[in-house]
Design a protein around this motif. Sequence first.
Motif: not given
Length: 87
Positions: A22-33, A35-40, A51-52
């Motif tokens: 659960k902690a790993r998934r949360s950390r990954i989703r944070t990184h994905l978010r 990137v999404e915010e930077a794109i937005a 992304l890097k």
Amino acid sequence: MANTPQSKKRARQNERRFAVNKARRSRIRTHLRKVEEAIASGDKDAAQAALKECQPELMRGVTKGVYHKNTAARKMSRLSARVKALA
């Protein structure tokens, strides 16, 4: 309900693995978010940097069994295409 000693131990192990994953998934989703915010926001440099940072975290999730390899590849491919499309 777990009755045998073996099933009780498996239940304890499952709880611990669940917490770790659960902690790993949360950390990954944070990184994905990030990137999404930077794109937005339209900031290409920030999006590339995010992304890097996101890629090794996502691939670590694959090696740890949190995500399937193709799922991670698909996410990275779509994100990198969107970052590349920023003008």
